[in-house]
Design a protein around this motif. Structure first.
Motif, short mmCIF file in Angstrom:
data_model
loop_
_atom_site.label_atom_id
_atom_site.label_comp_id
_atom_site.label_asym_id
_atom_site.label_seq_id
_atom_site.Cartn_x
_atom_site.Cartn_y
_atom_site.Cartn_z
N THR A 65 67.32 -106.21 60.49
CA THR A 65 67.98 -105.08 60.76
C THR A 65 66.63 -104.27 61.79
O THR A 65 66.75 -103.54 62.55
N ARG A 66 65.58 -104.88 61.25
CA ARG A 66 64.36 -103.67 61.96
C ARG A 66 62.91 -104.19 62.58
O ARG A 66 62.07 -103.98 60.66
N PRO A 67 62.85 -105.18 62.83
CA PRO A 67 61.42 -106.34 63.07
C PRO A 67 60.43 -105.14 62.89
O PRO A 67 60.43 -103.93 63.65
N ALA A 68 59.24 -105.52 62.55
CA ALA A 68 58.08 -104.51 62.48
C ALA A 68 56.68 -105.55 63.05
O ALA A 68 56.69 -106.80 63.52
N ILE A 69 56.52 -104.82 64.04
CA ILE A 69 55.32 -105.26 65.62
C ILE A 69 54.69 -105.13 64.73
O ILE A 69 53.25 -103.03 65.13
N PHE A 70 53.13 -105.06 65.39
CA PHE A 70 51.69 -104.55 64.05
C PHE A 70 50.62 -104.60 65.31
O PHE A 70 49.72 -106.52 64.96
N PRO A 71 50.81 -104.15 66.68
CA PRO A 71 49.29 -104.99 67.64
C PRO A 71 47.73 -104.34 66.96
O PRO A 71 47.86 -103.09 67.17
N MET A 72 47.85 -104.86 66.12
CA MET A 72 46.16 -104.56 65.10
C MET A 72 45.38 -104.77 66.00
O MET A 72 44.48 -104.09 64.82
N SER A 73 45.07 -105.21 67.12
CA SER A 73 43.47 -105.49 67.77
C SER A 73 43.18 -104.21 68.15
O SER A 73 43.91 -103.54 69.18
N ASN A 74 41.55 -103.79 67.63
CA ASN A 74 41.20 -102.58 68.90
C ASN A 74 40.06 -103.61 69.75
O ASN A 74 39.61 -104.69 69.50
#
Ligand SMILES: NC(=O)c1ccc[n+]([C@@H]2O[C@H](COP(=O)([O-])OP(=O)(O)OC[C@H]3O[C@@H](n4cnc5c(N)ncnc54)[C@H](O)[C@@H]3O)[C@@H](O)[C@H]2O)c1
Ligand SMILES: O=C(O)C[C@H](O)C(=O)O
Ligand SMILES: [Mg+2]
Length: 621
Positions: free
Chosen positions: A453-462
């Motif tokens: 119901t609430r997908p999580a998106i983690f674009p963690m690259s720097n």
């Protein structure tokens, strides 16, 4: 009673008074050390040119007389607040002329101004940084630190830290004595081979060690006189800088194999010989060496790898936060479907930590450990990782999907990220690929089909340009009801109608300072898996239910000193639990294991350095 026992009693008495003052909160200056005057062996201009002792216009008239400074400074004595006001007015002029925030194009100019202050007056530099951490972390840390490293040859003015090069083989054991401090608590070391997502920057990578240690001082209150940034220059394979005549490092290809290991071994032996209690944080080593070095040293030295272990804990806290934000009980974590893009030191570290936590939740059996790995789909530069892959990296092998199973899902060896997201419909999409824009419109569109119901998106690259997507892209394509966390800071997104799309910063800065401080104060000789797990769990539990439901799963950086104190206390508690803690409470010599939870937190707080000028007393050398 002997003289030494009289002195000892007096010292303990003074410390008790200071601690009592502290408990009642009437003073902000809490360390016992800070109340003692600092003894200096220099006077006059030598003091003004020493960034550690220099107070500039804040020297009182009596100190000016004591230290032969009368007439060397303008006559009006300034308070430290006035000094900062003057400095900030100058810095703000720059800010007014351009866009503020993490991607302000003036950040490099701001870095220069702050760095010059660092060179002149360390106390004031850290006060400015601590009091304005939200504003200046993106300048001294990611993303600007990446730009600083890329432009290091041009920006270099004064050395900060130590350089051990392949040319120094056989000399390191004596070289370490060139460093002026007899006590060093924290070393951050890099070989410059993978700086953020910017690749091999050779000697220029020392900027990342400096930036991480700035956070150690600002967040963990490690005394800045006891930190040491280190660059181990074993060459570079970056052809562009190899050809640059102004490049400051060794202009040869990187050492490899046994030769490389011999250099790192010699460095470790040298620093632990001079400073047996130091903690060494390995930073931004290419994956090829990150795991090997960690395994090589972790049982014998006080060390950890931030990219592997710090990142794993931060990502784990984010994954648990995502479960809570979806309104599900924590015990649902092992049911989450997680797609990870990137199988380097960071990606594999996260996968291992998440798998172990799932297995523990499922009963901690071998069967649970085996079945937990089925919750992950790993996509690297060659697409979906399956057992059909040739020459699988041994660290990634446990996460290779079974071929038959993949086929049943409509996937195969090397399937593209977009296909994987379409077929798996994951709860979480996590990026540690260093590929900016990897979460393209198509990938984010595919994530709309998520079963969550609430997908999580983690674009963690720097740094910022390497983020797999921006928050604007994520919120506008996937929808308002997502959880978003990026490695580098982004501003929140205005979703209209008074709604805000919250951008969390999913960065290991929320853990490494507390892991270092907790290890230091526990006296543990190693950094155990349990201590790292305790740090991650502390971060995961830090946010309130109300915050989490709003999509705020990490603290704001303005709370970094508080979360670091909590993390350090958890690390100490775990070290006590595992019988690793050999530290003693400084205040009255009580053993750590006899302290209750609150007392451990006080112990941590009382040992955090804060930037206040000490009184200076001159003594002949
Ligand atoms: N947010 C944080 O706290 C944090 C912590 C550590 C690392 N990082 C970031 O993570 C990134 C990776 O670090 P690393 O040490 O693992 O690097 P790495 O070079 O070892 O690994 C990169 C991985 O990405 C994969 N990759 C490359 N192109 C890809 C593509 N098109 N699709 C999918 N995967 C692809 C590679 O095959 C490799 O497995 C860096 O940008 C670094 O800044 C962030
Ligand atoms: O340095 C950072 O901001 C996080 C991490 O250690 C990285 O390598 O990207
Ligand atoms: Mg790093």
């Amino acid at each position: 009673m002997s003289l030494s026992s009289v002195l000892l009693k007096r010292l303990q008495f003074q410390r008790r008074i200071i601690t009592a003052v502290n408990v009642y909160g009437t003073r902000s200056f809490t360390t016992t050390e800070g109340h003692r005057p600092a003894i200096v062996h220099k006077r006059s201009l030598d003091i003004l040119h020493d960034p550690w002792f220099n107070k500039g216009t804040a020297f009182s008239m009596t100190e000016r007389d004591r230290l032969d400074l009368r007439g060397l400074l303008p006559p009006n004595v300034m308070s430290s607040e006035q000094q900062i006001e003057r400095f900030m007015a100058d810095l703000k002029r720059l800010q007014l002329s351009a866009r503020d925030g993490p991607s302000d194009p003036n950040n490099l100019a701001k870095w220069r101004i702050l760095n010059r202050l660092h060179d002149r007056n360390e106390t004031m530099y850290y006060k400015v940084l601590i009091d304005n951490i939200e504003e200046y972390a993106p300048v001294v840390y990611t993303p600007t630190v990446g730009l600083v490293c890329q432009n290091y040859s041009g920006l270099f003015r004064r050395p900060r830290g130590m350089y051990f090069s392949a040319e120094d083989r056989g000399e390191m054991m004596s070289m370490v004595y060139n460093w002026p401090a007899d006590q060093v608590d924290m070393i951050v070391v890099t070989d410059g081979s993978r700086i953020l997502g910017l690749g091999d920057l050779g000697v220029q990578g020392i900027g990342i060690a400096i930036g991480k240690l700035d956070l150690y001082v600002a967040a963990a209150g490690i005394n800045p006189q006891r930190v040491l940034p280190v660059m181990i220059d074993v060459g570079t394979n970056n052809e562009k800088i190899l050809k640059d005549p102004l490049y400051l490092g060794l202009q040869e290809h990187r050492l490899d194999g046994e030769e490389y290991l011999a250099v790192i071994d010699e460095f470790m032996e040298a620093v632990f010989t001079r400073w047996p209690n130091v903690i060494v944080q390995f930073e931004d080593f290419q994956s090829k060496w990150a795991f090997k070095l960690l395994q090589r040293y972790r049982n014998d030295y006080r060390m950890f790898n931030d990219d592997v272990q710090g990142t794993a804990g931060v990502a784990l806290a984010g994954l648990l936060g995502a479960v809570r934000a979806q309104g599900r009980p924590m015990i649902d974590f092992p049911k989450m479907k997680i797609v990870v893009a990137g199988a380097g030191s960071a990606g594999i570290g996260v996968l291992n930590a998440a798998r172990k936590t799932m297995a523990r939740m499922l009963g901690d059996t071998e069967v649970a450990f085996e079945s937990a790995k089925r919750q992950f789909w790993v996509v690297d530069a060659n697409g979906l990782l399956t057992e059909a892959r040739e020459n699988i990296d041994p660290d990634a092998r446990p996460f290779a999907r079974k071929v038959n199973e993949s086929e049943r899902q409509g996937l195969r060896e090397g399937s593209k990220l977009v296909e994987v997201v379409q077929q798996v419909k994951p709860d979480v999409l996590l990026g540690l690929s260093a590929v900016g824009g990897l979460f393209s419109k198509e990938v984010l569109e595919a994530l709309k089909g998520s079963t969550s119901t609430r997908p999580a998106i983690f674009p963690m690259s720097n740094p910022t340009k390497n983020a797999e997507c921006t928050p604007e892209e994520a919120f506008s394509i996937v929808g308002d009801n997502i959880i978003f966390g990026s490695g580098s800071p982004f501003a929140n997104v205005d979703l209209g109608d008074g709604h805000i799309g919250h951008c969390n910063q999913a960065n290991n800065m929320f853990l490494f300072p507390g892991i270092g401080l907790g290890t230091l104060l526990s006296g543990s000789r190693i950094v155990s898996d349990g201590m790292l797990q305790a740090a991650a769990e502390c971060l995961a539990a830090y946010m309130t239910e109300e915050e989490v439901l709003k999509g705020i799963i990490y603290p704001s950086i303005s709370r970094i000193r508080d979360i670091t104190k909590e993390v350090a206390a958890s690390v100490i508690r775990e070290a006590i639990e595992e019988d690793l803690a050999e530290g003693y409470r400084e205040m009255d010599g009580r053993e750590l294991r006899k302290l209750n939870e609150e007392e451990i937190k006080n112990y941590v707080m009382n040992n955090m350095w804060i930037p206040e000028y000490p009184k200076l007393v001159y003594k002949e050398d």
